[in-house]
Design an enzyme around this catalytic site. Structure first.
Site, PDB file in Angstrom:
ATOM      1  CG  HIS A  80      -0.233  -0.306   2.637  1.00 19.31           C
ATOM      2  ND1 HIS A  80       0.524   0.514   3.059  1.00 19.31           N
ATOM      3  CD2 HIS A  80      -0.283  -1.251   3.345  1.00 19.31           C
ATOM      4  CE1 HIS A  80       1.153   0.302   4.064  1.00 19.31           C
ATOM      5  NE2 HIS A  80       0.717  -0.997   4.508  1.00 19.31           N
ATOM      6  CG  HIS A  90       4.242  -1.840   2.127  1.00 21.35           C
ATOM      7  ND1 HIS A  90       3.088  -2.203   2.070  1.00 21.35           N
ATOM      8  CD2 HIS A  90       4.884  -2.439   2.901  1.00 21.35           C
ATOM      9  CE1 HIS A  90       2.963  -3.238   2.965  1.00 21.35           C
ATOM     10  NE2 HIS A  90       4.208  -3.327   3.553  1.00 21.35           N
ATOM     11  CD  GLN A 125       7.281 -11.333  10.396  1.00 16.70           C
ATOM     12  OE1 GLN A 125       8.413 -11.546   9.869  1.00 16.70           O
ATOM     13  NE2 GLN A 125       6.850 -10.310  10.629  1.00 16.70           N
ATOM     14  N   GLY A 171       9.477   1.085   8.227  1.00 13.26           N
ATOM     15  CA  GLY A 171       8.395   2.064   8.713  1.00 13.26           C
ATOM     16  C   GLY A 171       8.461   2.099  10.128  1.00 13.26           C
ATOM     17  CE  LYS A 176       1.262  -0.052  10.356  1.00  9.52           C
ATOM     18  NZ  LYS A 176       0.881  -1.439  11.389  1.00  9.52           N
ATOM     19  CB  SER A 225      -2.079  -1.845   8.507  1.00  4.25           C
ATOM     20  OG  SER A 225      -1.957  -3.232   8.669  1.00  4.25           O
ATOM     21  CB  SER A 226      -0.794  -5.539   4.794  1.00  3.90           C
ATOM     22  OG  SER A 226       0.413  -4.978   4.123  1.00  3.90           O
TER      23      SER A 226
HETATM   24  O1  PAF Z   1       7.198  -5.392   8.642  1.00  3.90           O
HETATM   25  C1  PAF Z   1       6.934  -6.428   8.057  1.00  3.90           C
HETATM   26  O2  PAF Z   1       6.336  -6.488   7.043  1.00  3.90           O
HETATM   27  C2  PAF Z   1       7.767  -7.567   8.297  1.00  3.90           C
HETATM   28  O3  PAF Z   1       7.873  -7.804   9.774  1.00  3.90           O
HETATM   29  C3  PAF Z   1       9.323  -7.629   7.927  1.00  3.90           C
HETATM   30  C4  PAF Z   1      10.241  -6.487   8.285  1.00  3.90           C
HETATM   31  C5  PAF Z   1       9.079  -7.840   6.428  1.00  3.90           C
HETATM   32  C6  PAF Z   1       9.899  -8.992   8.342  1.00  3.90           C
HETATM   33  O4  PAF Z   1       9.100 -10.201   7.829  1.00  3.90           O
END
Ligand code: PAF
EC number: 6.3.2.1
Length: 291
Positions: free
Chosen positions: A31, A34, A58, A148, A150, A186-187
Site C-alpha cells: 500500500h 510501503h 514471525q 517504517g 509504524k 496496514s496490509s
Molecule cells: O514489517 C514487516 O512487514 C515484516 O515484519 C518484515 C520486516 C518484512 C519481516 O518479515
C-alpha cells in the site's frame, strides 16, 4: 524491474551492478505506506531491492498467517511503478534452506526492547522477525535497510540486532503514512469491513489525545489508563495495550525523565484483525513528531 526467486540468482544479479543498494523488506499486500519506503530508498540509493515474503516464523497465530493477504501481481506492478529495481520473491525453502528452526540470531539479547507491548503479546514474534531480517540482509547485503515507523518496536529490535551482529548496515526509518481518516496504513486494513474501518480510524485520535496530554504534563500512567478505557468504549474495538514508553529502552516513561523521544504505542483488535499504531513525542521540543 527484475523479479528474482532465489538467493543465488539475486546475488548474481546484484554483483553485476554497481552503486549503493537500499533494501525494503515486506510481506506484500503493498500500500502507500510501503511505497513511501520505496520512494525514500529510490531518492537516496542507486539500486532498490524489495522482498515479498510472508515469513512463517514471525506469526504466533496460524490463523493470522493463513489469512495474511497475498496480492503478488498488484504488488509487483506497484513496486515497478515506484522505481524498485529488483523484487526478491522467494519460497520458504530459499530463505530457510536449513529449515525454519535454523537461527542466525541465537544468542541475541533484546533485553527490555521485547519485554512489553508486541513482545509480551506475541510470543516468539520478534525472534521470527530478527531471524528473517538477518537472513534477508545476508542474502541482499544492502548498504541501507529501509523500514517504517509504524512498527516502532520492530525497528528497535532490528536496530539492536544490527548492532549486536555488527552487520554495518544503515537503518532508514520512514514516518507512518495515514489514510485521510488518520488510520495508519496496514496490509491488514483490507480485511476490515467499512464500519470496522471507521471504528479503526478512531485509534489515531486517542493516540493524539495522549500526546496532547503529555504536552500538558499529565501523568503518563493516567493517560494510558484513560486512552485504554476510551478505546474500549467503542463496541468494535478491543484494545490490548496503550503504553507510553521511553523510545530508546521501551520501558515505561516516567514524567520528567530525560528521554530523547517518547513513543505512545497501542495494539487494538478490530473485527478479524489486530492493528498497531504509535505516535512520537519529543520532550525537548515539547511536541509531537512525524504524526
Ligand atoms: O514489517 C514487516 O512487514 C515484516 O515484519 C518484515 C520486516 C518484512 C519481516 O518479515
Amino acid at each position: 524491474m527484475q523479479t528474482i526467486t532465489t538467493a543465488a540468482a539475486l546475488r548474481a544479479a546484484l554483483s553485476s551492478r554497481s552503486g549503493s543498494v537500499a533494501f525494503v523488506p515486506t510481506m506484500g499486500a503493498l500500500h502507500d505506506g510501503h511505497m513511501a519506503l520505496i520512494s525514500a530508498a529510490v531518492a537516496s540509493h542507486d539500486i532498490v531491492v524489495s522482498s515479498i515474503f510472508v515469513n512463517p516464523t514471525q506469526f504466533n497465530e496460524s490463523a493470522d498467517l493463513d489469512a495474511y493477504p497475498r496480492t503478488p501481481e498488484a504488488d509487483a506492478a506497484l513496486l515497478q511503478a515506484h522505481g524498485c529495481d529488483v523484487l526478491y520473491l522467494p519460497e520458504v525453502a530459499d530463505v530457510y534452506p536449513g529449515g525454519t528452526d535454523e537461527s542466525l540470531t541465537a544468542g541475541l539479547d533484546f533485553g527490555s526492547l521485547t519485554a512489553r507491548m508486541e513482545g509480551a503479546n506475541r510470543p516468539g514474534h520478534f525472534d521470527g522477525v530478527a531471524q528473517v531480517v538477518s537472513r534477508l540482509l545476508e542474502i541482499v547485503q544492502p548498504d541501507t535497510l529501509v523500514m517504517g515507523q509504524k512498527d516502532y518496536q520492530q525497528v528497535a529490535v532490528v536496530r539492536s540486532m544490527i548492532s549486536q551482529l555488527k552487520l554495518g548496515v544503515e537503518l532508514l526509518i520512514v514516518p507512518t503514512v495515514r489514510e485521510a481518516s488518520g488510520l495508519a496504513m496496514s496490509s491488514r486494513n483490507r480485511r476490515l469491513s467499512i464500519p470496522e474501518t471507521v471504528a479503526a480510524a478512531t485509534i489515531n485520535r486517542h493516540l493524539s489525545a495522549v500526546t496532547a496530554g503529555l504536552a500538558a504534563g499529565w501523568p503518563a500512567r493516567e493517560l494510558e489508563a484513560i486512552a485504554l478505557r476510551e478505546l474500549g468504549l467503542h463496541p468494535m474495538l478491543t484494545p490490548e495495550y496503550v503504553e507510553i514508553c521511553d523510545g530508546d529502552t521501551l520501558l515505561p516513561y516516567e514524567n520528567g525523565a530525560p528521554v530523547r523521544e517518547i513513543v505512545v504505542a497501542t495494539a487494538v483488535r478490530c473485527g478479524p484483525v489486530r492493528l498497531i499504531d504509535n505516535r512520537l513525542f519529543v520532550p525537548s521540543l515539547a511536541e509531537e513528531v512525524n504524526p
